[in-house]
Design a protein around this motif. Structure first.
Motif, mmCIF file in Angstrom:
data_model
loop_
_atom_site.group_PDB
_atom_site.id
_atom_site.type_symbol
_atom_site.label_atom_id
_atom_site.label_comp_id
_atom_site.label_asym_id
_atom_site.label_seq_id
_atom_site.Cartn_x
_atom_site.Cartn_y
_atom_site.Cartn_z
ATOM 1 N N SER A 151 25.328 -66.473 117.809
ATOM 2 C CA SER A 151 25.390 -65.772 118.812
ATOM 3 C C SER A 151 26.318 -64.714 118.879
ATOM 4 C CB SER A 151 25.694 -66.653 119.915
ATOM 5 O OG SER A 151 26.877 -67.265 120.101
ATOM 6 N N ALA A 152 27.102 -64.376 117.768
ATOM 7 C CA ALA A 152 28.022 -63.555 117.696
ATOM 8 C C ALA A 152 27.689 -62.101 117.791
ATOM 9 C CB ALA A 152 28.977 -63.715 116.546
ATOM 10 N N PHE A 153 26.478 -61.679 117.559
ATOM 11 C CA PHE A 153 25.892 -60.425 117.828
ATOM 12 C C PHE A 153 25.578 -60.006 119.128
ATOM 13 C CE2 PHE A 153 22.021 -62.941 118.358
ATOM 14 C CZ PHE A 153 21.404 -62.159 119.422
ATOM 15 N N TYR A 154 25.600 -60.998 120.027
ATOM 16 C CA TYR A 154 25.251 -60.852 121.523
ATOM 17 C C TYR A 154 25.845 -59.790 122.528
ATOM 18 C CZ TYR A 154 22.827 -60.964 125.816
ATOM 19 O OH TYR A 154 22.238 -60.742 127.000
ATOM 20 N N SER A 155 25.225 -58.923 123.069
ATOM 21 C CA SER A 155 25.803 -58.042 123.936
ATOM 22 C C SER A 155 24.565 -57.419 124.622
ATOM 23 C CB SER A 155 26.691 -57.108 123.306
ATOM 24 O OG SER A 155 25.931 -56.028 122.652
ATOM 25 N N VAL A 156 25.097 -56.730 125.758
ATOM 26 C CA VAL A 156 23.916 -55.827 126.484
ATOM 27 C C VAL A 156 23.132 -54.829 125.457
ATOM 28 C CG1 VAL A 156 23.227 -54.425 128.275
ATOM 29 C CG2 VAL A 156 25.019 -56.364 128.646
ATOM 30 N N GLU A 157 24.023 -54.162 124.819
ATOM 31 C CA GLU A 157 23.646 -53.046 123.905
ATOM 32 C C GLU A 157 22.815 -53.995 122.912
ATOM 33 O OE1 GLU A 157 26.881 -53.542 124.841
ATOM 34 O OE2 GLU A 157 27.224 -51.756 125.992
ATOM 35 N N SER A 158 23.173 -54.927 122.157
ATOM 36 C CA SER A 158 22.159 -55.282 121.065
ATOM 37 C C SER A 158 20.946 -55.798 121.666
ATOM 38 C CB SER A 158 22.980 -56.439 120.412
ATOM 39 O OG SER A 158 23.315 -57.566 121.180
ATOM 40 N N GLU A 159 20.951 -56.575 122.854
ATOM 41 C CA GLU A 159 19.828 -56.915 123.289
ATOM 42 C C GLU A 159 18.802 -55.665 123.605
ATOM 43 O OE1 GLU A 159 16.996 -59.474 124.913
ATOM 44 O OE2 GLU A 159 18.901 -59.977 123.759
ATOM 45 N N ARG A 160 19.290 -54.275 124.245
ATOM 46 C CA ARG A 160 18.562 -53.497 124.395
ATOM 47 C C ARG A 160 17.954 -52.838 123.002
ATOM 48 N NH1 ARG A 160 22.942 -50.853 128.078
ATOM 49 N NH2 ARG A 160 22.254 -51.652 130.064
ATOM 50 N N GLU A 161 18.783 -52.992 122.156
ATOM 51 C CA GLU A 161 18.525 -52.354 120.527
ATOM 52 C C GLU A 161 17.410 -53.510 119.990
ATOM 53 O OE1 GLU A 161 20.276 -51.348 116.029
ATOM 54 O OE2 GLU A 161 21.404 -52.046 117.596
ATOM 55 N N LEU A 162 17.311 -54.526 120.144
ATOM 56 C CA LEU A 162 16.428 -55.646 119.681
ATOM 57 C C LEU A 162 15.217 -55.359 120.211
ATOM 58 C CD1 LEU A 162 16.045 -58.346 117.868
ATOM 59 C CD2 LEU A 162 16.471 -59.449 120.354
ATOM 60 N N ARG A 163 15.167 -55.193 121.637
ATOM 61 C CA ARG A 163 13.954 -54.884 122.215
ATOM 62 C C ARG A 163 13.276 -53.789 121.931
ATOM 63 N NH1 ARG A 163 13.026 -58.138 127.059
ATOM 64 N NH2 ARG A 163 14.605 -59.779 127.302
ATOM 65 N N ARG A 164 14.172 -52.472 121.770
ATOM 66 C CA ARG A 164 13.703 -51.310 121.336
ATOM 67 C C ARG A 164 13.101 -51.307 119.896
ATOM 68 N NH1 ARG A 164 14.753 -47.750 117.956
ATOM 69 N NH2 ARG A 164 16.970 -48.297 117.438
ATOM 70 N N LYS A 165 13.610 -51.857 119.048
ATOM 71 C CA LYS A 165 13.182 -52.239 117.712
ATOM 72 C C LYS A 165 11.843 -53.160 117.466
ATOM 73 C CE LYS A 165 17.528 -51.231 115.198
ATOM 74 N NZ LYS A 165 18.542 -51.848 114.017
ATOM 75 N N ALA A 166 11.823 -53.788 118.534
ATOM 76 C CA ALA A 166 10.574 -54.808 118.245
ATOM 77 C C ALA A 166 9.380 -53.995 118.974
ATOM 78 C CB ALA A 166 10.889 -55.856 119.521
ATOM 79 N N ALA A 167 9.622 -53.163 119.683
ATOM 80 C CA ALA A 167 8.636 -52.320 120.311
ATOM 81 C C ALA A 167 8.241 -51.320 119.406
ATOM 82 C CB ALA A 167 9.088 -51.719 121.684
#
Length: 81
Positions: free
Chosen positions: A42-58
């Motif tokens: 979970s070291a990666f987790y932040s609000v920004e990384s969550e947004r990036e994860l969702r954007r890349k998945a889409a």
């Protein structure tokens, strides 16, 4: 493990999110070292990384539908589209 432990002696500390063998073996000198911090993937987790994860998945879905190949490949295979 052994090499990393030897190098650790010259460092102020070490933070790890992934280990070569998981879970760490019982009695692991590395996991029990006082200058080692282990996090549960979970070291990666932040609000920004969550947004990036969702954007890349889409984006992966959009690109895959258009080209048959995703932009962000987890494991490159040998299959042709």
């Amino acid at each position: 493990g052994v090499e990393l432990y030897a190098v650790l002696e010259s460092l102020a500390g070490l933070a790890l999110d992934v280990l070569p063998v998981e879970p760490a073996p019982a009695g692991s000198r590395l996991a029990m070292h006082p200058r080692v911090i282990l996090t549960p993937h979970s070291a990666f987790y932040s609000v920004e990384s969550e947004r990036e994860l969702r954007r890349k998945a889409a984006q992966n879905l959009v690109t895959w539908l258009a080209t048959g190949r995703p932009d962000y490949v987890v494991t490159k295979g040998t299959r042709k589209p």
